[in-house]
Design a protein around this motif. Structure first.
Motif, PDB file in Angstrom:
ATOM      1  N   THR A   1     108.985 -32.548 -69.563  1.00 42.71           N
ATOM      2  CA  THR A   1     110.408 -32.324 -70.158  1.00 42.71           C
ATOM      3  C   THR A   1     111.420 -31.601 -69.351  1.00 42.71           C
ATOM      4  OG1 THR A   1     109.478 -30.595 -71.050  1.00 42.71           O
ATOM      5  CG2 THR A   1     109.347 -32.310 -72.558  1.00 42.71           C
ATOM      6  N   ASN A   2     110.856 -30.806 -68.180  1.00 42.09           N
ATOM      7  CA  ASN A   2     111.789 -30.198 -67.372  1.00 42.09           C
ATOM      8  C   ASN A   2     111.393 -30.617 -65.971  1.00 42.09           C
ATOM      9  OD1 ASN A   2     113.106 -28.290 -69.097  1.00 42.09           O
ATOM     10  ND2 ASN A   2     111.201 -27.293 -69.397  1.00 42.09           N
ATOM     11  N   GLY A   3     110.981 -31.820 -65.836  1.00 48.44           N
ATOM     12  CA  GLY A   3     110.875 -32.428 -64.468  1.00 48.44           C
ATOM     13  C   GLY A   3     109.311 -32.585 -64.124  1.00 48.44           C
ATOM     14  N   GLY A   4     109.128 -33.447 -63.016  1.00 47.13           N
ATOM     15  CA  GLY A   4     107.677 -33.506 -62.674  1.00 47.13           C
ATOM     16  C   GLY A   4     106.913 -34.266 -63.761  1.00 47.13           C
ATOM     17  N   GLY A   5     105.658 -34.299 -63.976  1.00 40.32           N
ATOM     18  CA  GLY A   5     104.889 -35.012 -65.019  1.00 40.32           C
ATOM     19  C   GLY A   5     104.619 -36.362 -64.644  1.00 40.32           C
ATOM     20  N   ASN A   6     104.588 -36.967 -63.461  1.00 42.12           N
ATOM     21  CA  ASN A   6     104.345 -38.118 -62.941  1.00 42.12           C
ATOM     22  C   ASN A   6     102.998 -38.400 -62.558  1.00 42.12           C
ATOM     23  OD1 ASN A   6     107.087 -38.977 -63.416  1.00 42.12           O
ATOM     24  ND2 ASN A   6     107.554 -37.742 -61.757  1.00 42.12           N
ATOM     25  N   LEU A   7     102.636 -39.550 -62.651  1.00 38.87           N
ATOM     26  CA  LEU A   7     101.497 -40.055 -61.990  1.00 38.87           C
ATOM     27  C   LEU A   7     101.805 -40.707 -60.649  1.00 38.87           C
ATOM     28  CD1 LEU A   7      98.374 -41.759 -63.222  1.00 38.87           C
ATOM     29  CD2 LEU A   7      99.009 -42.281 -60.987  1.00 38.87           C
ATOM     30  N   SER A   8     101.941 -40.017 -59.694  1.00 39.56           N
ATOM     31  CA  SER A   8     102.675 -40.555 -58.426  1.00 39.56           C
ATOM     32  C   SER A   8     101.485 -40.722 -57.410  1.00 39.56           C
ATOM     33  CB  SER A   8     103.743 -39.482 -57.857  1.00 39.56           C
ATOM     34  OG  SER A   8     103.020 -38.172 -57.725  1.00 39.56           O
ATOM     35  N   GLY A   9     100.261 -40.532 -57.691  1.00 41.95           N
ATOM     36  CA  GLY A   9      99.230 -40.438 -56.762  1.00 41.95           C
ATOM     37  C   GLY A   9      98.420 -41.943 -57.034  1.00 41.95           C
ATOM     38  N   LYS A  10      97.026 -41.852 -57.170  1.00 42.10           N
ATOM     39  CA  LYS A  10      96.307 -43.124 -57.191  1.00 42.10           C
ATOM     40  C   LYS A  10      95.269 -42.915 -58.239  1.00 42.10           C
ATOM     41  CE  LYS A  10      93.871 -46.560 -54.539  1.00 42.10           C
ATOM     42  NZ  LYS A  10      93.800 -47.102 -52.946  1.00 42.10           N
ATOM     43  N   LEU A  11      94.811 -43.839 -59.203  1.00 43.58           N
ATOM     44  CA  LEU A  11      93.593 -43.616 -59.769  1.00 43.58           C
ATOM     45  C   LEU A  11      92.838 -44.817 -59.812  1.00 43.58           C
ATOM     46  CD1 LEU A  11      91.866 -42.618 -62.121  1.00 43.58           C
ATOM     47  CD2 LEU A  11      93.550 -43.807 -63.875  1.00 43.58           C
TER      48      LEU A  11
ATOM     49  N   GLY B   1      99.287 -30.000 -64.485  1.00 41.75           N
ATOM     50  CA  GLY B   1      99.523 -29.173 -65.371  1.00 41.75           C
ATOM     51  C   GLY B   1     101.108 -29.415 -65.996  1.00 41.75           C
ATOM     52  N   TYR B   2     101.559 -28.406 -66.693  1.00 41.38           N
ATOM     53  CA  TYR B   2     102.733 -28.453 -67.144  1.00 41.38           C
ATOM     54  C   TYR B   2     103.837 -28.588 -65.997  1.00 41.38           C
ATOM     55  CZ  TYR B   2     107.128 -27.196 -69.379  1.00 41.38           C
ATOM     56  OH  TYR B   2     108.506 -27.384 -69.777  1.00 41.38           O
ATOM     57  N   GLY B   3     104.605 -29.741 -65.981  1.00 42.57           N
ATOM     58  CA  GLY B   3     105.610 -29.872 -64.731  1.00 42.57           C
ATOM     59  C   GLY B   3     105.112 -30.391 -63.670  1.00 42.57           C
ATOM     60  N   GLN B   4     103.886 -30.891 -63.789  1.00 46.59           N
ATOM     61  CA  GLN B   4     103.337 -31.124 -62.321  1.00 46.59           C
ATOM     62  C   GLN B   4     102.782 -32.606 -62.483  1.00 46.59           C
ATOM     63  OE1 GLN B   4      99.906 -28.264 -62.252  1.00 46.59           O
ATOM     64  NE2 GLN B   4     101.004 -27.127 -60.429  1.00 46.59           N
ATOM     65  N   ASP B   5     102.942 -33.107 -61.225  1.00 44.73           N
ATOM     66  CA  ASP B   5     102.526 -34.600 -60.852  1.00 44.73           C
ATOM     67  C   ASP B   5     101.019 -34.765 -60.733  1.00 44.73           C
ATOM     68  OD1 ASP B   5     104.991 -35.119 -61.207  1.00 44.73           O
ATOM     69  OD2 ASP B   5     105.383 -35.963 -59.107  1.00 44.73           O
ATOM     70  N   LEU B   6     100.429 -36.034 -60.914  1.00 48.02           N
ATOM     71  CA  LEU B   6      99.158 -36.119 -60.210  1.00 48.02           C
ATOM     72  C   LEU B   6      99.480 -36.634 -58.957  1.00 48.02           C
ATOM     73  CD1 LEU B   6      96.091 -36.440 -59.718  1.00 48.02           C
ATOM     74  CD2 LEU B   6      96.249 -38.477 -61.545  1.00 48.02           C
ATOM     75  N   GLU B   7      99.386 -36.064 -57.841  1.00 47.00           N
ATOM     76  CA  GLU B   7      99.860 -36.681 -56.523  1.00 47.00           C
ATOM     77  C   GLU B   7      98.550 -37.019 -55.657  1.00 47.00           C
ATOM     78  OE1 GLU B   7     102.937 -34.254 -54.370  1.00 47.00           O
ATOM     79  OE2 GLU B   7     102.134 -32.844 -55.691  1.00 47.00           O
TER      80      GLU B   7
END
Length: 563
Positions: free
Chosen positions: A147-157, A114-120
């Motif tokens: 826009t205020n941090g987070g929001g990365n795809l840092s996990g695995k697809l 969601g807003y500001g959250q990664d896909l970990e």
């Protein structure tokens, strides 16, 4: 199998088991925090007016999700359509007749944060028809708005198969990867299926990679399938988003081993844009790009590279394209000292690439012995000294592939004598139109007489050597050879206007020449005329005004002995 009806209220699954969910709702959602097998059958959840996601997988979730028939998940603002919390994992599958439609709320990913959250966590798509839409600033699959941090795809697809149509959020999200201002820092692996990542009119993230002002710092690996990735404004097709402050860079890696991959960078302004595969506008390719196989079509926007960097960016990393073969022409080169010739190469690459990759087909030429022959970056070989060496052409982008040209350098030819000959031809025997196409050729040199006399002689001289205080007496034995040659050759004048099939010879005259030569050889070395060939080098000038009846061809040139 436990059957649950979403129309009856919120569904919370916290215990392992097999569940089937049915029903429609605009009030309730699904919450999961365990290992379970879940089937969605004709489920329609629309909680766009509620402050929640349609489906939430909390951090302890390990789900196999099967969808049957048509299913819809629509979330509220700031939530992902299917929200993946922490390091939870999900495997999604459906048959060819079933569809799963997923819509995020504003600033959330379609599947992911969601807003500001990664896909970990880990998302695996096994098969099925899946349509994923992020409504604003989030990635299609990946992070929410960062826009205020987070929001990365840092996990695995991982995509194994299926038909997956992905629409990133306008104003910032990638199709697969980071949300607005965020990165693809994890891993994306596509093994098969049909994957379409294409934004709307206001899309400004990469097709696969970084969102707006985001980087691709992780890895993208494509082994098969059919992948389409279209970048938004200033972004790459596969790579990074447009650079505003800290983004735009491909600092991770992209590897394409197979499948069909179509990419297109997005236009930023005027003639600038993102690469088809590489960095976004203003960003650098500082990571690694490896193209091993498959069919790859890449188009950069504006003056951006098709494969490489976006407009205004640099390539400081590694670009590797697997080379199938390097063909060098000629394979053998014979030159005299001081003479030059150019060798060329044809580089055949293993992937089929529809893109401007001329820079990536370059080779590096190296001479194995520059005392015999030198070569420059354009393949110009110059004879330097007697002997044999090799010119090796190696691909700059696949150093396991090379080709070799063998070079033989002889010393300067020995002049046997000059050609000085006049040939008269009646004007009415030559078509006026043929005059410009007449060739003068020295033909069929034959040694009529050969006499060789050799003697062992002594050399005894005094030599001043800087390192010695006194004059040094130098002695040596050598083979002094005298050679007498009497040669017959022909001078031909002919026209090639009608090519070889209708060659017309206007003159053929025999000429004789004698020559005396002297050689100093090593004492054990003998002169062998079979080591040489006779070269006749005639040129002519035409005197058209010699007389009213005749043209006169003034033949000049020389005859050489070449070892």
């Amino acid at each position: 199998m436990i059957i649950l009806d979403i129309s009856q209220g919120n569904i919370e699954i916290k215990e392992s088991g097999d569940y089937e969910i049915v029903g429609q709702t605009d009030k309730y959602n699904i919450y999961i925090n365990c290992k379970a097998n879940i089937t969605l059958k004709n489920v329609d959840i629309d909680v766009t007016k509620k402050s929640t996601a349609a489906m939430i997988l909390d951090e302890l979730s390990d789900i196999t999700l099967t969808f049957v028939d048509i299913n819809n998940l629509k979330s509220a603002d700031n939530y992902a359509g299917m929200q993946i919390e922490g390091r939870s994992s999900i495997l999604i599958q459906g048959d060819e007749n079933s569809t799963l439609n997923i819509y995020s709320g504003t600033s959330g990913a379609g599947i992911g944060g969601g807003y500001g959250q990664d896909l970990e966590g880990t998302v695996t798509i096994q098969n099925g028809n899946i349509n994923i839409v992020s409504t604003r600033e989030g990635a299609g699959i990946g992070g929410g708005s960062g826009t205020n941090g987070g929001g990365n795809l840092s996990g695995k697809l991982v995509i194994e198969n299926g038909y997956i149509n992905i629409t990133p959020g306008d104003y910032g999200g990638a199709g697969i990867g980071g949300g607005c201002s965020s990165n693809l820092s994890g891993s994306v692996i596509i093994n098969g299926g049909i994957v379409n990542c294409k934004g709307g009119e206001y899309a400004i993230g990469a097709g696969i990679g970084g969102g707006y002002d985001g980087n691709l710092s992780g890895e993208v690996v494509i082994h098969g399938g059919d992948t389409q990735a279209i970048g938004g404004e200033g972004a790459s097709g596969i790579g990074a988003g447009v650079k505003i402050n800290r983004g735009g860079n491909l600092s991770g890696s992209i590897t394409i081993n197979g499948g069909t991959v179509n990419t297109q960078g997005g236009l930023y302004k005027d003639n600038y844009g993102g690469a088809g595969i590489g960095s976004g506008y203003g960003g650098d390719l500082s990571g690694k790009l490896v193209l091993n196989g498959g069919y790859i079509s890449a188009k950069g926007a504006g003056n951006a590279d098709d494969i490489g960097s976006g407009s205004g960016g640099d390539i400081t990393g590694d670009v590797s394209i697997t080379v199938y073969n390097i063909e060098i022409n000629p394979n053998y080169l014979y030159l005299k000292i001081g003479e030059s010739s150019q060798i060329t190469t044809i580089v055949t690459i293993n992937p089929t690439i529809n893109a401007n990759i001329e820079n990536y087909k370059k080779v590096q030429y190296i001479s194995q012995n520059e005392a015999i022959a030198t070569v420059d970056e354009n393949g110009i070989v110059i004879g330097v000294g007697d002997g044999e060496t090799e010119i090796i052409a190696t691909s700059l982008f696949d150093n396991t592939k090379s080709a070799t040209c063998n070079v033989n350098i002889n010393g300067k030819n020995i002049n046997l004598g000059d050609i000085d000959l006049l040939i008269k031809i009646k004007k009415d025997e030559i078509n006026q139109d043929d005059l410009d196409s007449i060739v003068c050729y020295g033909n069929n040199p034959i040694i009529k007489q050969l006499y060789i006399d050799s003697n062992i002689k002594n050399m005894d001289i005094k030599v001043n050597i800087e390192e010695c205080l006194e004059v040094v007496n130098a002695t040596a034995n050598y083979n002094y050879v005298n050679v007498y040659l009497y040669i017959k050759y022909s001078i031909a004048l002919y026209t090639t206007k009608d090519c070889i099939t209708d060659l017309k010879i206007y003159a053929l005259e025999d000429v004789f020449i004698s020559s005396n030569l002297s050689f100093c050889l090593n004492i054990a070395e003998e002169f062998d005329i079979s080591d040489y060939k006779i070269i006749v080098n005639p040129i002519y000038t035409l005197d058209e005004k010699y007389s009213q009846k005749y043209y006169v061809f003034k033949i000049r040139g020389n005859i050489e002995l070449e070892k």
